[in-house]
Motif scaffolding. Structure first.
Motif, PDB file in Angstrom:
ATOM      1  N   LEU A  84      -3.519  -9.429  -3.183  1.00 23.60           N
ATOM      2  CA  LEU A  84      -3.269  -8.821  -4.496  1.00 23.60           C
ATOM      3  C   LEU A  84      -3.960  -7.463  -4.576  1.00 23.60           C
ATOM      4  CD1 LEU A  84      -2.070  -8.995  -7.315  1.00 23.60           C
ATOM      5  CD2 LEU A  84      -4.137 -10.219  -8.033  1.00 23.60           C
ATOM      6  N   ALA A  85      -5.220  -7.416  -4.149  1.00 24.85           N
ATOM      7  CA  ALA A  85      -5.952  -6.150  -4.154  1.00 24.85           C
ATOM      8  C   ALA A  85      -5.296  -5.136  -3.221  1.00 24.85           C
ATOM      9  CB  ALA A  85      -7.409  -6.389  -3.748  1.00 24.85           C
ATOM     10  N   ALA A  86      -4.816  -5.609  -2.065  1.00 30.12           N
ATOM     11  CA  ALA A  86      -4.155  -4.715  -1.111  1.00 30.12           C
ATOM     12  C   ALA A  86      -2.855  -4.159  -1.697  1.00 30.12           C
ATOM     13  CB  ALA A  86      -3.872  -5.448   0.194  1.00 30.12           C
ATOM     14  N   ALA A  87      -2.092  -4.993  -2.395  1.00 35.39           N
ATOM     15  CA  ALA A  87      -0.839  -4.526  -3.002  1.00 35.39           C
ATOM     16  C   ALA A  87      -1.122  -3.456  -4.050  1.00 35.39           C
ATOM     17  CB  ALA A  87      -0.082  -5.702  -3.621  1.00 35.39           C
ATOM     18  N   ILE A  88      -2.157  -3.662  -4.855  1.00 33.89           N
ATOM     19  CA  ILE A  88      -2.530  -2.662  -5.861  1.00 33.89           C
ATOM     20  C   ILE A  88      -2.990  -1.372  -5.177  1.00 33.89           C
ATOM     21  CG2 ILE A  88      -4.205  -2.128  -7.680  1.00 33.89           C
ATOM     22  CD1 ILE A  88      -4.070  -5.191  -8.374  1.00 33.89           C
ATOM     23  N   PHE A  89      -3.813  -1.517  -4.143  1.00 36.40           N
ATOM     24  CA  PHE A  89      -4.311  -0.364  -3.390  1.00 36.40           C
ATOM     25  C   PHE A  89      -3.159   0.428  -2.772  1.00 36.40           C
ATOM     26  CE2 PHE A  89      -5.770   1.362   0.731  1.00 36.40           C
ATOM     27  CZ  PHE A  89      -6.765   2.230   0.284  1.00 36.40           C
ATOM     28  N   ASN A  96       5.021   1.799  -0.145  1.00 37.27           N
ATOM     29  CA  ASN A  96       5.874   0.703  -0.599  1.00 37.27           C
ATOM     30  C   ASN A  96       6.147  -0.345   0.465  1.00 37.27           C
ATOM     31  OD1 ASN A  96       6.010   1.896  -3.122  1.00 37.27           O
ATOM     32  ND2 ASN A  96       7.771   3.136  -2.543  1.00 37.27           N
ATOM     33  N   GLN A  97       6.258   0.040   1.712  1.00 36.03           N
ATOM     34  CA  GLN A  97       6.518  -0.928   2.779  1.00 36.03           C
ATOM     35  C   GLN A  97       5.347  -1.905   2.904  1.00 36.03           C
ATOM     36  OE1 GLN A  97       7.095   0.772   6.645  1.00 36.03           O
ATOM     37  NE2 GLN A  97       8.034  -1.080   7.460  1.00 36.03           N
ATOM     38  N   ALA A  98       4.136  -1.412   2.774  1.00 34.04           N
ATOM     39  CA  ALA A  98       2.951  -2.267   2.858  1.00 34.04           C
ATOM     40  C   ALA A  98       2.898  -3.239   1.679  1.00 34.04           C
ATOM     41  CB  ALA A  98       1.682  -1.415   2.910  1.00 34.04           C
ATOM     42  N   ILE A  99       3.348  -2.800   0.520  1.00 34.20           N
ATOM     43  CA  ILE A  99       3.328  -3.668  -0.665  1.00 34.20           C
ATOM     44  C   ILE A  99       4.213  -4.891  -0.434  1.00 34.20           C
ATOM     45  CG2 ILE A  99       3.922  -3.846  -3.119  1.00 34.20           C
ATOM     46  CD1 ILE A  99       3.317  -0.828  -3.320  1.00 34.20           C
ATOM     47  N   GLY A 100       5.364  -4.696   0.156  1.00 35.35           N
ATOM     48  CA  GLY A 100       6.273  -5.811   0.425  1.00 35.35           C
ATOM     49  C   GLY A 100       5.619  -6.867   1.299  1.00 35.35           C
TER      50      GLY A 100
END
Length: 117
Positions: A84-89, A96-100
């Motif tokens: 969750l923290a990584a997606a926000i970061f 965007n690719q990392a968020i997925g």
């Protein structure tokens, strides 16, 4: 359901030990392959890597050995918090690719946490 959870635990555990090891023990390689590492302090990257290694181990060993199996869903919650923290970061950096990937790993970690509690 138990077999499904084991498959997810092994995949998640292996992925987090692998990625955490790269951040912790191969900092220069991580710096080349992950854009965010270049912009973060080495201490932060090492901390994240160590947390990922411990979380990956925690997803598998306690439940497999039957020693404090409650640690497995707790490790899954820890991994979910990291994701969750990584997606926000990554969102703040427009990666965007990392968020997925973070969201997929977050969902899998929550699945393990719920399934093992």
């Amino acid at each position: 359901m138990n077999i499904f959870l084991w498959i997810v635990q092994i995949i998640l555990g292996a992925a987090f030990v692998l990625f955490g090891s790269m951040k912790t023990f191969q900092y220069d390689k991580a710096k080349e392959g992950m854009p965010w590492v270049k912009d973060s302090s080495k201490g932060f990257v090492l901390f994240v890597g160590a947390a990922e290694i411990l979380g990956g181990i925690g997803l598998i060993l306690p439940y497999a050995l039957g020693i404090a199996p409650i640690l497995t869903p707790l490790a899954a919650i820890g991994i979910a918090i990291i994701m969750l923290a990584a997606a926000i970061f990554h969102g703040s950096r427009k990666e965007n690719q990392a968020i997925g990937m973070n969201v997929v790993l977050l969902i899998l970690a929550i699945t393990v946490a719920i399934g093992r509690f």
